[in-house]
Design a protein around this motif. Structure first.
Motif, mmCIF file in Angstrom:
data_model
loop_
_atom_site.group_PDB
_atom_site.id
_atom_site.type_symbol
_atom_site.label_atom_id
_atom_site.label_comp_id
_atom_site.label_asym_id
_atom_site.label_seq_id
_atom_site.Cartn_x
_atom_site.Cartn_y
_atom_site.Cartn_z
ATOM 1 N N ARG A 70 100.346 80.172 44.552
ATOM 2 C CA ARG A 70 99.238 81.224 44.226
ATOM 3 C C ARG A 70 99.978 81.375 42.639
ATOM 4 N NH1 ARG A 70 94.531 82.139 46.702
ATOM 5 N NH2 ARG A 70 94.787 81.225 49.081
ATOM 6 N N LEU A 71 101.394 81.617 43.087
ATOM 7 C CA LEU A 71 102.042 82.158 41.487
ATOM 8 C C LEU A 71 102.520 80.866 40.875
ATOM 9 C CD1 LEU A 71 103.324 84.510 39.675
ATOM 10 C CD2 LEU A 71 105.246 84.031 41.444
ATOM 11 N N ARG A 72 102.831 80.532 39.819
ATOM 12 C CA ARG A 72 103.360 79.255 38.922
ATOM 13 C C ARG A 72 103.739 80.257 37.009
ATOM 14 N NH1 ARG A 72 100.724 74.021 37.906
ATOM 15 N NH2 ARG A 72 101.973 72.849 36.331
ATOM 16 N N ILE A 73 105.125 79.932 37.181
ATOM 17 C CA ILE A 73 105.351 79.918 35.608
ATOM 18 C C ILE A 73 105.595 78.044 34.715
ATOM 19 C CG2 ILE A 73 107.684 80.293 36.551
ATOM 20 C CD1 ILE A 73 108.018 82.136 34.109
ATOM 21 N N GLU A 74 105.091 78.452 34.237
ATOM 22 C CA GLU A 74 105.776 77.364 32.920
ATOM 23 C C GLU A 74 106.174 78.210 31.444
ATOM 24 O OE1 GLU A 74 105.827 73.929 33.619
ATOM 25 O OE2 GLU A 74 105.123 74.482 36.052
ATOM 26 N N PHE A 75 106.937 76.796 30.885
ATOM 27 C CA PHE A 75 107.258 77.548 29.251
ATOM 28 C C PHE A 75 106.771 76.151 28.213
ATOM 29 C CE2 PHE A 75 110.688 78.839 33.088
ATOM 30 C CZ PHE A 75 110.305 80.394 32.513
ATOM 31 N N MET A 76 106.339 76.953 27.624
ATOM 32 C CA MET A 76 106.100 76.064 26.418
ATOM 33 C C MET A 76 105.681 76.127 25.477
ATOM 34 S SD MET A 76 102.223 75.384 28.406
ATOM 35 C CE MET A 76 102.087 75.835 29.681
ATOM 36 N N SER A 77 105.248 75.488 24.188
ATOM 37 C CA SER A 77 106.165 76.746 23.071
ATOM 38 C C SER A 77 104.295 76.259 22.428
ATOM 39 C CB SER A 77 106.038 75.129 21.185
ATOM 40 O OG SER A 77 105.605 74.427 21.466
ATOM 41 N N SER A 78 104.425 77.633 21.384
ATOM 42 C CA SER A 78 102.754 76.809 20.868
ATOM 43 C C SER A 78 102.051 76.067 20.569
ATOM 44 C CB SER A 78 102.489 78.758 19.462
ATOM 45 O OG SER A 78 103.566 78.508 18.759
ATOM 46 N N ALA A 79 102.380 75.328 19.768
ATOM 47 C CA ALA A 79 102.270 74.252 19.007
ATOM 48 C C ALA A 79 101.515 73.022 20.904
ATOM 49 C CB ALA A 79 103.368 73.224 18.509
ATOM 50 N N GLU A 80 101.974 72.618 21.639
ATOM 51 C CA GLU A 80 101.835 72.502 22.627
ATOM 52 C C GLU A 80 100.299 72.483 24.268
ATOM 53 O OE1 GLU A 80 105.600 70.727 25.250
ATOM 54 O OE2 GLU A 80 105.431 72.395 24.978
ATOM 55 N N GLY A 81 99.606 72.541 22.638
ATOM 56 C CA GLY A 81 98.477 72.964 23.538
ATOM 57 C C GLY A 81 97.734 72.111 24.744
ATOM 58 N N ILE A 82 97.466 71.152 24.243
ATOM 59 C CA ILE A 82 97.923 69.505 25.694
ATOM 60 C C ILE A 82 97.910 70.111 26.711
ATOM 61 C CG2 ILE A 82 97.161 67.287 25.394
ATOM 62 C CD1 ILE A 82 97.514 67.284 23.052
ATOM 63 N N ARG A 83 99.123 70.508 26.519
ATOM 64 C CA ARG A 83 100.133 70.477 27.651
ATOM 65 C C ARG A 83 99.715 71.727 28.212
ATOM 66 N NH1 ARG A 83 104.058 70.572 30.816
ATOM 67 N NH2 ARG A 83 105.705 72.549 31.018
ATOM 68 N N PHE A 84 98.939 72.856 27.613
ATOM 69 C CA PHE A 84 98.894 74.240 28.420
ATOM 70 C C PHE A 84 97.648 74.017 29.089
ATOM 71 C CE2 PHE A 84 95.842 78.035 27.745
ATOM 72 C CZ PHE A 84 96.469 78.609 28.027
ATOM 73 N N ALA A 85 96.609 73.454 28.110
ATOM 74 C CA ALA A 85 95.362 72.826 28.274
ATOM 75 C C ALA A 85 95.602 72.020 29.567
ATOM 76 C CB ALA A 85 94.448 72.352 27.359
ATOM 77 N N GLU A 86 96.453 71.344 30.393
ATOM 78 C CA GLU A 86 96.804 70.379 31.593
ATOM 79 C C GLU A 86 97.062 71.364 32.103
ATOM 80 O OE1 GLU A 86 97.612 66.050 29.116
ATOM 81 O OE2 GLU A 86 98.762 67.157 30.022
ATOM 82 N N VAL A 87 97.796 72.247 32.029
ATOM 83 C CA VAL A 87 98.323 72.799 33.653
ATOM 84 C C VAL A 87 97.577 74.001 33.789
ATOM 85 C CG1 VAL A 87 100.238 74.811 33.470
ATOM 86 C CG2 VAL A 87 101.011 72.963 31.897
ATOM 87 N N MET A 88 96.590 74.967 32.481
ATOM 88 C CA MET A 88 95.669 75.978 33.061
ATOM 89 C C MET A 88 94.220 74.961 34.100
ATOM 90 S SD MET A 88 96.654 78.116 32.405
ATOM 91 C CE MET A 88 96.232 79.215 33.293
ATOM 92 N N SER A 89 93.996 73.287 33.554
ATOM 93 C CA SER A 89 93.444 72.844 34.639
ATOM 94 C C SER A 89 94.013 72.504 35.467
ATOM 95 C CB SER A 89 92.636 71.919 34.529
ATOM 96 O OG SER A 89 91.771 71.711 33.225
ATOM 97 N N GLU A 90 95.889 72.104 35.613
ATOM 98 C CA GLU A 90 96.206 71.424 37.480
ATOM 99 C C GLU A 90 95.891 72.952 37.986
ATOM 100 O OE1 GLU A 90 99.408 69.334 35.890
ATOM 101 O OE2 GLU A 90 100.674 70.276 38.104
ATOM 102 N N PHE A 91 96.638 73.739 37.806
ATOM 103 C CA PHE A 91 96.977 75.304 38.157
ATOM 104 C C PHE A 91 95.522 76.015 38.819
ATOM 105 C CE2 PHE A 91 97.326 79.948 38.671
ATOM 106 C CZ PHE A 91 98.290 80.227 39.971
#
Ligand code: SF4
Ligand code: SF4
Length: 259
Positions: A80-101
Motif C-alpha cells: 500500500r506504500l510505494r516510492i518511485e523515482f523519475m524526472s519531471s520530463a517522464e510524463g508517460i512513465r508517471f501516468a503509467e505508474v500512477m494507474s498501476e498503483f
C-alpha cells in the motif's frame, strides 16, 4: 509533464506537492493512512540526480523502507506504500505508474479490511505508532541517512526482528526525584512541553505527552544525571504535587541554625 501532455491516469488520487521527496515525513504517511487513505505513493527525483547536497530522495527511500516494515509489523500490506523515482520530463512513465498503483490499491481494497484488522484496532495502532515517530527516528537515525546503491540492499536495511525489537523495547524517560535539582534545562529543551516544570519544584515527565525523543536525557547536567531511561518495566508513578518542592541543603542548614 503528464498534465501538459493530457495523459490519462487514475483520478482516485489526491496530489500533495512538496519541494523535495525528503520532506515527506514518516508521520505524514501514517497520518494519511489514519485519515482513511488506502495507499500512499511518493514520487521523487531520480537517485543521484538531486540538485542539492542533501539528497533528500535517499532519505525518502529509507523512510519508505522503514515504514513498509512498520506496516508489516501492525499487519498492513506494505504494498500500500510505494516510492518511485523519475524526472519531471517522464510524463508517460508517471501516468503509467500512477494507474498501476491505483489498480494495485483497488485490488488490495479498503485499508485493513483485506488484512482482517478491526477498524478501531487499526486506528489505535496507527495512533500509537504515530506518537512514536520521534523515537523511531532517533533510534533509526543512522540507517535513515544511508545511501543504498542497489535495490538488492533495500530489503536488508530494516529487518523484521529489528522492528519487532524496536517496539517491544520502547524506551521511556523518567526523572529521579532524588536527583532532580529543578535547574529547568530539560523543560526548556523538551520539544513536546511534556515536562511539568516550576521554580524549585522537582520536575516530572507527563508520560502521556512525552514523544520519547531523549532530549531531556541528553541535556540534564552530568552533575545531576536525574533523567533515566526505562525499558521493559513500568515507569514509576509521578511524584505527588505536594511533595515536589525542593528544600536546598543550604536553606535547611540556615533554618536549623535559626532554631
Ligand atoms: S523524552 Fe524528554 S525531552 Fe523528549 S519529549 Fe519526552 S520528556 Fe520531553
Ligand atoms: S535537567 Fe535534570 S536536574 Fe534539571 S530540571 Fe531537568 S531533570 Fe531536573
Amino acid at each position: 509533464m503528464a498534465g501538459v501532455s493530457r495523459l490519462q491516469y487514475t483520478t482516485e488520487m489526491r496530489l500533495v506537492r512538496v519541494m523535495c521527496s525528503g520532506r515527506v515525513d514518516l508521520e505524514f504517511v501514517l497520518r494519511s493512512f489514519s485519515n482513511g487513505m488506502d495507499g500512499v505513493f511518493i514520487g521523487g527525483c531520480r537517485l543521484n540526480e538531486c540538485n542539492y547536497i542533501t539528497h533528500g530522495n535517499y532519505h525518502a527511500l529509507n523512510m519508505v523502507l522503514l515504514c513498509r516494515k512498520i506496516m508489516e509489523h501492525i499487519g498492513l500490506n506494505p504494498e500500500r506504500l510505494r516510492i518511485e523515482f523519475m524526472s519531471s520530463a517522464e510524463g508517460i512513465r508517471f501516468a503509467e505508474v500512477m494507474s498501476e498503483f491505483g489498480n494495485k490499491v483497488k485490488e488490495l481494497g479498503p485499508l485493513g479490511k483485506r488484512e482482517g484488522i478491526d477498524q478501531n484496532e487499526l486506528k489505535s495502532k496507527l495512533a500509537e505508532i504515530t506518537k512514536l515517530v520521534p523515537y523511531i527516528k532517533v533510534m533509526e537515525n543512522e540507517k535513515l541517512a544511508s545511501r543504498l546503491q542497489s535495490p538488492e540492499e533495500y530489503d536488508k536495511l530494516f529487518t523484521k526482528d529489528e522492528i519487532d525489537k524496536l517496539f517491544s523495547e520502547v524506551i521511556s524517560y523518567y526523572i529521579d526525584p532524588e536527583k532532580c535539582q529543578a535547574c529547568i534545562t530539560c523543560a526548556k529543551r523538551c520539544p513536546a512541553e511534556a515536562i511539568i516544570s516550576a521554580k524549585n519544584q522537582i520536575h516530572v515527565i507527563d508520560q502521556g505527552k512525552c514523544i520519547k525523543c531523549g532530549t531531556c536525557f541528553e541535556v540534564c547536567p552530568p552533575k545531576f544525571r536525574a533523567v533515566t531511561k526505562i525499558s521493559g518495566e513500568p515507569v514509576p508513578p509521578p511524584l505527588p504535587e505536594e511533595k515536589r518542592t525542593i528544600v536546598r541543603k543550604g536553606k535547611q542548614k540556615a533554618e536549623r541554625d535559626k532554631e
